[in-house]
Design a protein around this motif. Structure first.
Motif, PDB file in Angstrom:
ATOM      1  N   PHE A  56     -24.997  64.911 -10.040  1.00  0.00           N
ATOM      2  CA  PHE A  56     -26.367  64.634 -10.490  1.00  0.00           C
ATOM      3  C   PHE A  56     -27.102  63.780  -9.454  1.00  0.00           C
ATOM      4  O   PHE A  56     -28.260  64.058  -9.107  1.00  0.00           O
ATOM      5  CB  PHE A  56     -26.315  63.912 -11.839  1.00  0.00           C
ATOM      6  CG  PHE A  56     -27.639  63.344 -12.270  1.00  0.00           C
ATOM      7  CD1 PHE A  56     -28.648  64.158 -12.740  1.00  0.00           C
ATOM      8  CD2 PHE A  56     -27.873  61.970 -12.208  1.00  0.00           C
ATOM      9  CE1 PHE A  56     -29.875  63.637 -13.136  1.00  0.00           C
ATOM     10  CE2 PHE A  56     -29.090  61.445 -12.601  1.00  0.00           C
ATOM     11  CZ  PHE A  56     -30.089  62.273 -13.068  1.00  0.00           C
ATOM     12  N   ALA A  57     -26.448  62.735  -8.974  1.00  0.00           N
ATOM     13  CA  ALA A  57     -27.075  61.850  -7.988  1.00  0.00           C
ATOM     14  C   ALA A  57     -27.413  62.606  -6.711  1.00  0.00           C
ATOM     15  O   ALA A  57     -28.485  62.401  -6.112  1.00  0.00           O
ATOM     16  CB  ALA A  57     -26.158  60.666  -7.696  1.00  0.00           C
ATOM     17  N   CYS A  58     -26.514  63.480  -6.271  1.00  0.00           N
ATOM     18  CA  CYS A  58     -26.773  64.279  -5.069  1.00  0.00           C
ATOM     19  C   CYS A  58     -27.976  65.189  -5.253  1.00  0.00           C
ATOM     20  O   CYS A  58     -28.799  65.352  -4.337  1.00  0.00           O
ATOM     21  CB  CYS A  58     -25.540  65.106  -4.709  1.00  0.00           C
ATOM     22  SG  CYS A  58     -24.206  64.163  -3.943  1.00  0.00           S
ATOM     23  N   LEU A  59     -28.094  65.787  -6.435  1.00  0.00           N
ATOM     24  CA  LEU A  59     -29.245  66.667  -6.709  1.00  0.00           C
ATOM     25  C   LEU A  59     -30.554  65.895  -6.673  1.00  0.00           C
ATOM     26  O   LEU A  59     -31.535  66.328  -6.059  1.00  0.00           O
ATOM     27  CB  LEU A  59     -29.063  67.352  -8.066  1.00  0.00           C
ATOM     28  CG  LEU A  59     -28.040  68.489  -8.132  1.00  0.00           C
ATOM     29  CD1 LEU A  59     -27.874  68.969  -9.581  1.00  0.00           C
ATOM     30  CD2 LEU A  59     -28.478  69.648  -7.249  1.00  0.00           C
ATOM     31  N   ASN A  64     -35.508  64.720  -3.669  1.00  0.00           N
ATOM     32  CA  ASN A  64     -36.537  63.731  -3.340  1.00  0.00           C
ATOM     33  C   ASN A  64     -36.549  63.303  -1.881  1.00  0.00           C
ATOM     34  O   ASN A  64     -37.546  62.753  -1.408  1.00  0.00           O
ATOM     35  CB  ASN A  64     -36.365  62.500  -4.236  1.00  0.00           C
ATOM     36  CG  ASN A  64     -36.779  62.761  -5.666  1.00  0.00           C
ATOM     37  OD1 ASN A  64     -37.954  62.737  -6.008  1.00  0.00           O
ATOM     38  ND2 ASN A  64     -35.789  63.042  -6.527  1.00  0.00           N
ATOM     39  N   ILE A  65     -35.463  63.571  -1.168  1.00  0.00           N
ATOM     40  CA  ILE A  65     -35.421  63.199   0.250  1.00  0.00           C
ATOM     41  C   ILE A  65     -35.676  64.394   1.164  1.00  0.00           C
ATOM     42  O   ILE A  65     -36.354  64.262   2.188  1.00  0.00           O
ATOM     43  CB  ILE A  65     -34.066  62.538   0.591  1.00  0.00           C
ATOM     44  CG1 ILE A  65     -33.942  61.192  -0.135  1.00  0.00           C
ATOM     45  CG2 ILE A  65     -33.912  62.333   2.090  1.00  0.00           C
ATOM     46  CD1 ILE A  65     -32.599  60.503   0.066  1.00  0.00           C
ATOM     47  N   SER A  84     -42.056  67.443 -12.487  1.00  0.00           N
ATOM     48  CA  SER A  84     -41.424  68.501 -13.283  1.00  0.00           C
ATOM     49  C   SER A  84     -39.979  68.747 -12.847  1.00  0.00           C
ATOM     50  O   SER A  84     -39.077  68.860 -13.687  1.00  0.00           O
ATOM     51  CB  SER A  84     -42.228  69.800 -13.164  1.00  0.00           C
ATOM     52  OG  SER A  84     -43.561  69.610 -13.611  1.00  0.00           O
ATOM     53  N   ILE A  85     -39.764  68.837 -11.551  1.00  0.00           N
ATOM     54  CA  ILE A  85     -38.414  69.091 -11.043  1.00  0.00           C
ATOM     55  C   ILE A  85     -37.489  67.922 -11.364  1.00  0.00           C
ATOM     56  O   ILE A  85     -36.334  68.108 -11.780  1.00  0.00           O
ATOM     57  CB  ILE A  85     -38.430  69.367  -9.534  1.00  0.00           C
ATOM     58  CG1 ILE A  85     -39.198  70.655  -9.235  1.00  0.00           C
ATOM     59  CG2 ILE A  85     -37.005  69.458  -8.979  1.00  0.00           C
ATOM     60  CD1 ILE A  85     -38.593  71.901  -9.857  1.00  0.00           C
ATOM     61  N   ASN A  86     -37.981  66.694 -11.175  1.00  0.00           N
ATOM     62  CA  ASN A  86     -37.154  65.529 -11.476  1.00  0.00           C
ATOM     63  C   ASN A  86     -36.791  65.470 -12.963  1.00  0.00           C
ATOM     64  O   ASN A  86     -35.647  65.151 -13.330  1.00  0.00           O
ATOM     65  CB  ASN A  86     -37.878  64.240 -11.060  1.00  0.00           C
ATOM     66  CG  ASN A  86     -37.638  63.886  -9.604  1.00  0.00           C
ATOM     67  OD1 ASN A  86     -36.519  63.570  -9.212  1.00  0.00           O
ATOM     68  ND2 ASN A  86     -38.689  63.948  -8.812  1.00  0.00           N
ATOM     69  N   PHE A  87     -37.751  65.808 -13.817  1.00  0.00           N
ATOM     70  CA  PHE A  87     -37.492  65.828 -15.264  1.00  0.00           C
ATOM     71  C   PHE A  87     -36.480  66.925 -15.594  1.00  0.00           C
ATOM     72  O   PHE A  87     -35.571  66.734 -16.411  1.00  0.00           O
ATOM     73  CB  PHE A  87     -38.790  66.058 -16.029  1.00  0.00           C
ATOM     74  CG  PHE A  87     -38.615  66.042 -17.522  1.00  0.00           C
ATOM     75  CD1 PHE A  87     -38.383  64.853 -18.205  1.00  0.00           C
ATOM     76  CD2 PHE A  87     -38.670  67.232 -18.256  1.00  0.00           C
ATOM     77  CE1 PHE A  87     -38.212  64.842 -19.586  1.00  0.00           C
ATOM     78  CE2 PHE A  87     -38.499  67.229 -19.624  1.00  0.00           C
ATOM     79  CZ  PHE A  87     -38.270  66.024 -20.296  1.00  0.00           C
ATOM     80  N   VAL A 125     -29.754  55.226 -14.304  1.00  0.00           N
ATOM     81  CA  VAL A 125     -29.441  55.612 -12.936  1.00  0.00           C
ATOM     82  C   VAL A 125     -30.562  56.423 -12.278  1.00  0.00           C
ATOM     83  O   VAL A 125     -30.759  56.345 -11.055  1.00  0.00           O
ATOM     84  CB  VAL A 125     -28.116  56.396 -12.887  1.00  0.00           C
ATOM     85  CG1 VAL A 125     -28.289  57.832 -13.374  1.00  0.00           C
ATOM     86  CG2 VAL A 125     -27.540  56.383 -11.468  1.00  0.00           C
ATOM     87  N   HIS A 126     -31.317  57.190 -13.057  1.00  0.00           N
ATOM     88  CA  HIS A 126     -32.353  58.040 -12.470  1.00  0.00           C
ATOM     89  C   HIS A 126     -33.425  57.228 -11.730  1.00  0.00           C
ATOM     90  O   HIS A 126     -33.764  57.552 -10.583  1.00  0.00           O
ATOM     91  CB  HIS A 126     -32.980  58.923 -13.547  1.00  0.00           C
ATOM     92  CG  HIS A 126     -33.670  60.127 -12.974  1.00  0.00           C
ATOM     93  ND1 HIS A 126     -34.389  61.012 -13.744  1.00  0.00           N
ATOM     94  CD2 HIS A 126     -33.753  60.612 -11.716  1.00  0.00           C
ATOM     95  CE1 HIS A 126     -34.894  61.957 -12.978  1.00  0.00           C
ATOM     96  NE2 HIS A 126     -34.512  61.740 -11.747  1.00  0.00           N
ATOM     97  N   PRO A 127     -34.005  56.168 -12.330  1.00  0.00           N
ATOM     98  CA  PRO A 127     -34.975  55.356 -11.578  1.00  0.00           C
ATOM     99  C   PRO A 127     -34.377  54.720 -10.325  1.00  0.00           C
ATOM    100  O   PRO A 127     -35.074  54.585  -9.315  1.00  0.00           O
ATOM    101  CB  PRO A 127     -35.395  54.292 -12.599  1.00  0.00           C
ATOM    102  CG  PRO A 127     -35.110  54.898 -13.923  1.00  0.00           C
ATOM    103  CD  PRO A 127     -33.890  55.717 -13.725  1.00  0.00           C
ATOM    104  N   ILE A 128     -33.109  54.328 -10.409  1.00  0.00           N
ATOM    105  CA  ILE A 128     -32.451  53.748  -9.229  1.00  0.00           C
ATOM    106  C   ILE A 128     -32.382  54.771  -8.099  1.00  0.00           C
ATOM    107  O   ILE A 128     -32.654  54.459  -6.928  1.00  0.00           O
ATOM    108  CB  ILE A 128     -31.037  53.252  -9.595  1.00  0.00           C
ATOM    109  CG1 ILE A 128     -31.123  52.108 -10.610  1.00  0.00           C
ATOM    110  CG2 ILE A 128     -30.288  52.788  -8.347  1.00  0.00           C
ATOM    111  CD1 ILE A 128     -29.771  51.633 -11.111  1.00  0.00           C
TER     112      ILE A 128
END
Length: 346
Positions: A56-59, A64-65, A84-87, A125-128
């Protein structure tokens, strides 16, 4: 740059995953009575959970990078698309992790609250991850800006250097042609050698105008040819004393430096039988010294100083050091920085 970003994504995702599961790992490793297993906190469950969080973190970081910057659209549309993609990644991560963990943690306490627990963890974790991605993007943007400024600076310096080189073409050509005219009219035997030297000098000028540096040995050859032509004008009234050891002749110097200084000496001083002009060239410490006696011409107008300015700028650009100019009642001296250390001495 993509490789660097990929490395940052993997390391960032790994660090966030370990940070989020650090307490669980410690709990499992320190549990000797099996209490953790009753709550579904086993080493297998923790490792599986860490794997899902890592993916999940890698995605999130990858999108975003790297990925979102490849989509060309207006700012408003791109912003909506990114949200939308992040959600979508968030919902996909919560659902996938919940389904996997429900099957894996059947009968445990955590299984009955797995959706709430996983949703809470992902909300943390998502906001981080978004902040980390933002920081990485700003860092790379700053590096890109620095690189672009440096490239622009180098490009500007290169154009400036080319402009300076174009201004250092031999200014003596007009006088040389006048001297040649006299030799031809008088049918002098010196006319042919004069033409040969002038031809060689002009050809060397064209070839070396593309070189920033040349060995001092080659510069001396160019200077010798220039002196030959000037002596046709001045005879023994113009003398050059070169005292450079062989060890120095392999060192590099910006092309046309010595010829420019010789030309400058002739331009601003009397060259006559009663006041001959002597130009001296010799090393001292890390510098190459070029000095001439001062016999200032009465008809000399104040020069623009363009020649010495050009020489100064070229040394700053190419050697990263400036020339030094000294003048007293008797001598005009220019010190050219050649060596980086005191390894050679006169």
């Amino acid at each position: 740059m993509i490789k660097n970003k990929t490395k940052i994504i993997i390391l960032g995702a790994l660090a966030i995953t370990i940070l989020m599961h650090f307490q669980r790992v410690i709990l499992v490793l320190a549990d000797r009575e099996g209490l953790a297993a009753d709550f579904g906190v086993t080493i297998e469950a923790v490792l599986l959970r860490m794997l899902l969080f890592f993916v999940f973190a890698c995605l999130v970081l990858s999108f975003n990078i790297i990925w979102k910057n490849k989509w060309n659209a207006t700012f408003k549309r791109r912003k909506v698309f990114n949200i939308s993609i992040n959600f979508g990644i968030f919902i996909l991560g919560v659902i996938t992790t919940t389904l996997v963990m429900v099957n894996f943690l059947s009968g445990s306490f955590e299984n009955r609250h797995v959706l709430a627990i996983i949703t809470t963890d992902f909300l943390v974790v998502h906001p981080i991850l978004l902040l980390l991605a933002r920081f990485v993007n700003l860092s790379f943007q700053q590096q890109q800006t620095i690189r672009e400024k440096e490239q622009a600076k180098q490009s500007a310096l290169q154009h400036q250097l080319e402009a300076l080189r174009s201004q250092i073409n031999p200014h003596f050509l007009f006088n040389a042609l006048n001297s040649l005219t006299v030799l031809i009219r008088t049918k002098s035997d010196r006319a042919l050698p004069f033409v040969d030297q002038l031809s060689w000098l002009l050809r060397a000028t064209l070839l070396r105008s593309e070189n920033d540096f040349i060995p001092i040995q080659n510069e001396l050859e160019y200077l010798e040819s220039y002196i030959f032509l000037q002596k046709e004008r001045f005879g023994e009234k113009f003398k050059v004393d070169v005292q450079i050891p062989e060890s120095w002749k392999k060192e590099s110097i910006p092309s046309f430096s010595l010829q420019l200084l010789a030309e400058n000496a002739i331009k601003h001083n009397i060259v006559s039988t009663h006041q001959p002009l002597l130009l001296e060239i010799y090393p001292n410490g890390t510098d190459l010294i070029i000095r001439n006696q001062i016999h200032k011409r009465r008809d000399a107008t104040e020069g623009t100083g363009l020649g010495l300015l050009n020489l100064s700028v070229r040394f700053k650009l190419l050697k990263k050091r400036d020339i030094r100019i000294y003048q007293d009642e008797n001598y005009f001296t220019v010190k050219l920085p050649i060596l980086k250390n005191e390894g050679h001495n006169h």
